[in-house]
Design a protein around this motif. Structure first.
Motif, short mmCIF file in Angstrom:
data_model
loop_
_atom_site.label_atom_id
_atom_site.label_comp_id
_atom_site.label_asym_id
_atom_site.label_seq_id
_atom_site.Cartn_x
_atom_site.Cartn_y
_atom_site.Cartn_z
N GLY A 83 43.39 -18.34 -42.32
CA GLY A 83 43.13 -17.04 -42.93
C GLY A 83 43.47 -15.86 -42.05
O GLY A 83 43.18 -14.72 -42.40
N HIS A 84 44.11 -16.13 -40.92
CA HIS A 84 44.27 -15.03 -39.97
C HIS A 84 45.40 -14.06 -40.31
O HIS A 84 45.41 -12.94 -39.84
CB HIS A 84 44.39 -15.58 -38.54
N ASP A 85 46.37 -14.49 -41.16
CA ASP A 85 47.40 -13.55 -41.63
C ASP A 85 46.97 -12.89 -42.93
O ASP A 85 47.25 -11.72 -43.15
CB ASP A 85 48.72 -14.30 -41.92
N ASP A 86 46.36 -13.67 -43.78
CA ASP A 86 45.99 -13.21 -45.12
C ASP A 86 44.59 -13.75 -45.36
O ASP A 86 44.41 -14.96 -45.56
CB ASP A 86 47.00 -13.77 -46.14
N THR A 87 43.60 -12.88 -45.30
CA THR A 87 42.20 -13.35 -45.31
C THR A 87 41.85 -14.13 -46.58
O THR A 87 40.89 -14.90 -46.59
CB THR A 87 41.20 -12.20 -45.08
N MET A 88 42.63 -13.96 -47.66
CA MET A 88 42.37 -14.76 -48.87
C MET A 88 42.66 -16.24 -48.64
O MET A 88 42.25 -17.09 -49.43
CB MET A 88 43.22 -14.25 -50.04
N LEU A 89 43.42 -16.56 -47.58
CA LEU A 89 43.78 -17.96 -47.34
C LEU A 89 42.76 -18.68 -46.45
O LEU A 89 42.94 -19.84 -46.10
CB LEU A 89 45.19 -18.05 -46.73
N ASP A 90 41.68 -18.00 -46.09
CA ASP A 90 40.63 -18.65 -45.31
C ASP A 90 40.06 -19.83 -46.11
O ASP A 90 39.74 -19.66 -47.29
CB ASP A 90 39.51 -17.63 -45.01
N PRO A 91 39.94 -21.01 -45.50
CA PRO A 91 39.41 -22.15 -46.26
C PRO A 91 37.97 -21.90 -46.74
O PRO A 91 37.52 -22.53 -47.68
CB PRO A 91 39.44 -23.31 -45.26
N GLN A 92 37.28 -20.98 -46.10
CA GLN A 92 35.89 -20.67 -46.51
C GLN A 92 35.86 -19.36 -47.31
O GLN A 92 34.91 -18.59 -47.21
CB GLN A 92 34.98 -20.55 -45.28
N GLN A 93 36.91 -19.12 -48.10
CA GLN A 93 36.96 -17.88 -48.91
C GLN A 93 36.05 -18.03 -50.13
O GLN A 93 36.08 -19.04 -50.83
CB GLN A 93 38.42 -17.64 -49.34
N ARG A 94 35.22 -17.00 -50.34
CA ARG A 94 34.31 -16.99 -51.49
C ARG A 94 34.23 -15.60 -52.09
O ARG A 94 34.51 -14.61 -51.41
CB ARG A 94 32.89 -17.40 -51.06
N ILE A 95 33.83 -15.54 -53.34
CA ILE A 95 33.58 -14.25 -53.98
C ILE A 95 32.08 -13.98 -53.89
O ILE A 95 31.26 -14.75 -54.42
CB ILE A 95 34.06 -14.26 -55.45
N TRP A 96 31.76 -12.91 -53.18
CA TRP A 96 30.36 -12.49 -53.01
C TRP A 96 29.71 -12.21 -54.38
O TRP A 96 30.32 -11.61 -55.26
CB TRP A 96 30.33 -11.23 -52.14
N GLY A 97 28.49 -12.69 -54.54
CA GLY A 97 27.76 -12.45 -55.79
C GLY A 97 28.18 -13.37 -56.93
O GLY A 97 27.69 -13.25 -58.05
N PHE A 98 29.10 -14.30 -56.62
CA PHE A 98 29.53 -15.30 -57.60
C PHE A 98 29.46 -16.68 -56.94
O PHE A 98 28.81 -17.57 -57.44
CB PHE A 98 30.96 -14.97 -58.07
N GLU A 99 30.10 -16.76 -55.76
CA GLU A 99 30.03 -18.01 -55.00
C GLU A 99 29.06 -17.89 -53.82
O GLU A 99 28.93 -18.80 -53.02
CB GLU A 99 31.43 -18.39 -54.51
#
Ligand SMILES: NC(=O)c1ccc[n+]([C@@H]2O[C@H](COP(=O)([O-])OP(=O)(O)OC[C@H]3O[C@@H](n4cnc5c(N)ncnc54)[C@H](OP(=O)(O)O)[C@@H]3O)[C@@H](O)[C@H]2O)c1
Length: 449
Positions: free
Chosen positions: A159-175
């Motif tokens: 996720g270090h180039d594109d933070t959406m690619l972080d394996p621990q990416q979540r949507i706050w208030g949903f996930e």
């Protein structure tokens, strides 16, 4: 309202409370929040999606204030907004969000706080920082903020180039838990962004999630990388995502072709400055002949209508989110070499399309999801600059969040539906009245339609 919460609200409304005073305000032990309950996840079993009623599953109740961790902030929420993910959570589709909380709870000692039998939902907020955790330097108590909904851990290189690619990416208030439809919210401090000073709390809270999503999907190089002169077909052009996509197309010198389902919605698109509009209902497109078979003749009829409006051009970009019902048509009508950029599947996630039109015409399908930190910041900057405007049509009280989510679920709304959390009424929170006065007609386009 609890005594401590009333004091917080008074400090915010005073408008000139010093940061030290905010830092010394006591946090309440519990706060009012919109929740779903884990033991009700099966309450709609056997019903069709349309008949699942968010007014039955969304509760407004007192919940315990979470402990504040490193890199986090607790925010007093003045206003929030309904997103389609609030609808998904409330009807427990496509899966119950408690499965997300359970998984997140396993990441660390700190994330375990999120795994609770209730889920405080909401992925947008405008409000005031009350407390920051260790390691937070950029934000302090008293700062007026909005929050984007990207929650990432960034412990892995991906996720270090594109933070959406972080394996621990979540949507706050949903996930994650402790979302924005509440009097308080817990966020990671790098979700925070400055609140545009010319907007009210409810206006500032409404663009966040959809504005950022539309920015990545349409404008960013990670999405369709729209350029001047592109023809952009926008599905649901007066809805949450579409109302921002339409504005971004116009702001970026592209040519939106707006698809809507009523004369009122067509009128809103005209008010935003769009000229090419298709009323899909009035024109009666039926892309599916039966449950299993699509009708290419209807794709052709739709494509011919687009050409009629554009003077013979096909869309360079199709801004997709309705999914199953429209995807075959979207692939068909895109220009040779064009892009179909999708972030959702409102009408069903098993898409089918005729692949001959894709490969023979060198089209591409691009998947897009929310926005990385930078994209969310750029999207908020456009609001702050007065280049893109909130599309708030109506605001509900926190206690009526069920009705607000019902309206969005039934597609009865326009643009964005807001929710007042701590703000006692609409119209508060404006700090730059002169800028507001200049932009007011654009800010109010979606009101009272
Ligand atoms: N991946 C992400 O990061 C992300 C972010 C935001 C939203 N989403 C998803 O995107 C979808 C749309 O969100 P939103 O906030 O824009 O919702 P919204 O405010 O309900 O707007 C969606 C619009 O799509 C149109 N639409 C709905 N069903 C359709 C169908 N069967 N055929 C053609 N048009 C249809 C409707 O417009 P008309 O009736 O006027 O045509 C509606 O107003 C949701 O599924 C949501 O979960 C994903």
């Amino acid at each position: 309202m609890q005594h401590e919460t009333a004091e917080i609200l008074a400090a915010i409304q005073a408008g000139n409370t010093p940061a030290e005073d905010f830092a010394h305000l006591k946090l309440p032990e519990s706060y009012r929040a919109v929740t779903v309950h884990a033991d009700e996840a099966e309450m709609f079993a056997g019903l069709a999606s349309r008949d699942k009623d968010p007014r039955r599953s969304l509760h407004v109740e007192d919940v315990a204030t979470p402990e504040l961790g490193p890199g986090e902030a607790i925010v007093a929420v003045m206003a929030s907004a309904i997103n389609y993910n609030s609808v998904w959570t409330s009807i427990f589709e496509p899966v119950s969000t408690f499965s997300f909380l359970k998984r997140y709870g396993k990441v660390s000692e700190l994330t375990r706080r999120h795994d609770l039998p209730y889920h405080v939902i909401g992925s947008d907020l405008a409000g005031v920082v009350l407390r920051t955790g260790p390691g937070v330097n950029k934000w302090k108590p008293g700062d007026e903020v909005v929050a984007h909904c990207l929650s990432v851990e960034l412990e892995d290189a991906e996720g270090h180039d594109d933070t959406m690619l972080d394996p621990q990416q979540r949507i706050w208030g949903f996930e994650t838990n402790f979302g924005g439809l509440a009097h308080l919210a817990l966020v990671k401090s790098n979700q925070l962004m400055p609140k545009p000073a010319h907007l009210t709390w409810e206006e500032a809270a409404s663009p966040g999630l959809v504005n950022s999503t539309a920015y990545r999907q349409l404008v960013s190089k990670n999405g369709a990388a729209m350029k001047q002169g592109d023809v952009v077909l926008v599905w649901g052009a007066s809805g949450g995502l579409g109302s921002y996509a339409t504005q971004m197309a116009l702001n970026g010198g592209a040519i939106p072709v707006c698809v809507v389902s009523s004369p009122d919605k067509a009128e809103i698109c005209r008010a935003m400055g769009a000229e090419l509009i298709i009323d899909r209902k009035a024109e009666g497109y039926k892309f599916w002949k039966s449950q299993t078979e699509q009708d290419p003749k209807e794709w052709q009829r739709f494509g011919a209508r687009i050409r009629e409006l554009t003077g013979g051009e096909d869309p360079d970009i199709v801004f997709e989110h309705p999914g199953r019902e429209t995807f075959g048509a979207s692939v068909y009508v895109a220009k040779r070499g064009g892009k179909i950029v999708t972030c959702a599947s409102t009408s069903g996630f098993n898409h089918s399309y005729d692949n001959r039109y894709l490969w023979m015409n060198l089209k591409s399908i691009i998947g897009s999801h929310f926005a990385n930190y930078r994209e969310a910041w750029e999207a908020n900057r456009l609001i702050d600059k007065g280049m893109i405007h909130p599309t708030l049509s109506k605001t509900y009280a926190l206690e009526a969040t069920g009705q607000a989510a019902y309206d969005v679920h039934q597609n009865l709304h326009q643009g964005k539906v807001g929710v007042l959390c701590l703000a006692p009424r609409e119209g508060l929170g404006v700090r730059d009245a002169a800028k507001r006065a200049r932009l007011l007609p654009a800010i109010n386009r979606f009101r009272n339609v």
